[in-house]
Design a protein around this motif. Structure first.
Motif: not given
Ligand code: PFF
Length: 460
Positions: A20-21, A23-26, A106, A229-230, A232, A235, A237, A328
């Protein structure tokens, strides 16, 4: 369809949460904001936020989830004192709304990623050669190509839906156990290639050498936003994943593992991207341009092998996006199933129905955001395109508000005895840093989040 509501092992739980952590954010966002806000200088601030605040928020959410074995809606209400239950129910629903909007946005980028996987496999990206303007035009035509990117997005969400249909263990956990090792191998392959290119050290310098003059107040806010965000958090989750944690799992250790893995992958992504960009003589662009315009050019300038690296890279991005989107949709599905369950204990909406419902809703909204680059480009809210508008809501307002309320709840509302008992898995583990975590959760995190929220609102 499996309705098992827990992960089968501690390792499975860590894999799912890391999935989950990461993702595109990283892979896409972290490298370019690090470069933009002063490399090593930004990194110091980021690491500070991730380990001191992000990990504490993650522990809070995991504790709340496992204590109640419920999704955010019921979890916050059941732990709140009598007169306050209604108030905290609002926070639960706010988490649902946040996950919903985050997933819808996303999906847009995930759809583009899916399209680029296809274009790198079919050879159409390689055929563009090294003409920067051709590559930029390709991206412009692709992203503004009306319904075309929408179909890629639908294909992506359908994959996510199939995993959720599989259930918690045979869907979410299994997918993470298969996909995360693949992700690690792909990113290592890219790092080795990138770091062995001539002149790659300039990219490493760009990423790591500290330039404090670029570290503005905006950069510090970006660091905290990226940290949340990174990981997660903010929100709900991790509340849901917490509710699936095995009873004996050491939450402190699990949260630290997730935080460390997430940070490591982000750093590796920077090392896979910037050395190659600099070695091939390109300028590191920010935003979507880095991944969709600069990198295809980098790959094309590597000759035939570049086509393979292009596939590897976009596949990596796809895998990362998949496991995050899965978390998500899992959160939304679990929430709606629980919220519709009847008081007599009879189940309300079935898992497949909840998943299908949110698949349809988020995909439809994702399509609207995708079309805001083409057919709906004339539609504006507060002078912003629909995509930019939701981007603002998703970065400045919703997650920081949820995160702030969660720390207040964890630090000040949830009974201390419950926190300690859950933290130590009913006395099975000794958590030496418990006092420090508690202090951070009660004082430091709420204050930092409040500052971020207020300055974020006023700066924009
Ligand atoms: N953490 C994910 C990322 O870095 O792309 C994005 C994300 C996933 C944010 C799940 C929040 C979440 F609940």
């Amino acid at each position: 369809m499996s309705e098992q509501k827990s992960f089968s092992s501690n390792l499975g739980a860590i894999m799912a949460a890391v999935g989950s952590a990461v993702g595109l954010g990283n892979i896409w966002r972290f490298p370019y904001i690090t470069g933009k806000y002063g490399g090593g200088a930004f990194l110091i601030v980021y690491l500070f936020f991730v380990f001191l605040l992000g990990s504490v928020l993650m522990m809070s959410e995991l504790v709340i989830g496992r204590r109640t074995r419920c999704t955010p809606i019921k979890a916050y209400t059941s732990l709140a004192t009598k007169g306050q239950k209604g108030l905290w129910r609002v926070l639960g629903w706010l988490c649902v709304v946040t996950s919903f909007f985050i997933l819808s946005q996303y999906l847009v980028l995930s759809g583009w990623t899916t399209g680029y996987v296809w274009h790198s496999v079919s050879g159409s990206l390689a055929a563009l050669g090294t003409d920067a303007s051709l590559i930029a035009d390709f991206f412009r035509l692709f992203s503004t190509g009306g319904w075309n990117p929408v179909w890629y997005m639908v294909a992506f969400s359908a994959l996510v839906l199939i995993v959720i249909f599989g259930g918690v263990q045979k869907g979410v956990e299994l997918a993470s156990k298969v996909l995360m090792p693949i992700l690690v191998v792909l990113i290592l392959v890219l790092c080795v290639r990138s770091l062995t290119l001539p002149g790659s050290m300039r990219g490493v310098e760009y990423l790591f050498s500290p330039d404090f003059s670029k570290l503005t107040a905006e950069g510090i806010l970006a660091a905290l936003g990226q940290a949340l965000f990174s990981l997660s958090v903010g929100m709900g989750v991790m509340v849901v994943y917490g509710s699936y944690l095995p009873a004996n799992d050491n939450i402190f250790k699990t949260a630290m593992w997730i935080t460390a893995c997430d940070t490591l992958i982000a750093l590796l992504a920077g090392l896979a991207i910037f050395p190659a960009v600099f070695s091939c003589g390109f300028d590191p662009a920010g935003g979507p341009g880095l991944v969709f315009c600069v990198l295809p050019n980098v790959f094309n300038s590597m000759g035939t092998a570049g086509a393979v690296f292009s596939m590897v890279f976009f596949l990596l991005l796809l895998v990362a996006a998949l496991t995050s989107a899965i978390s998500l949709l899992e959160c939304l599905t679990a929430c709606i199933c629980e919220a519709t369950a009847r008081p007599d204990g009879k189940s309300g909406m079935r898992r497949w129905q909840g998943a299908l419902l949110f698949f349809l809703l988020t995909t439809a909204l994702g399509a609207v955001f995708t079309l805001s680059f083409s057919h709906l480009s004339g539609v504006k809210i507060a002078d912003l395109s629909l995509f930019d508008f939701i981007d603002r809501i998703n970065s400045i307002y919703l997650p920081p508000i949820c995160a702030l309320c969660t720390t207040i709840f964890f630090g000040w509302v949830m009974p201390e005895a419950d926190v300690r008992d859950e933290f130590t898995s009913h006395g099975a583990h000794r958590v030496r840093l418990y006092g420090a975590v508690r202090f951070l959760a009660r004082y430091v995190a709420p204050l930092a989040l409040l500052i971020v929220l207020v300055t974020g609102i006023f700066m924009n």
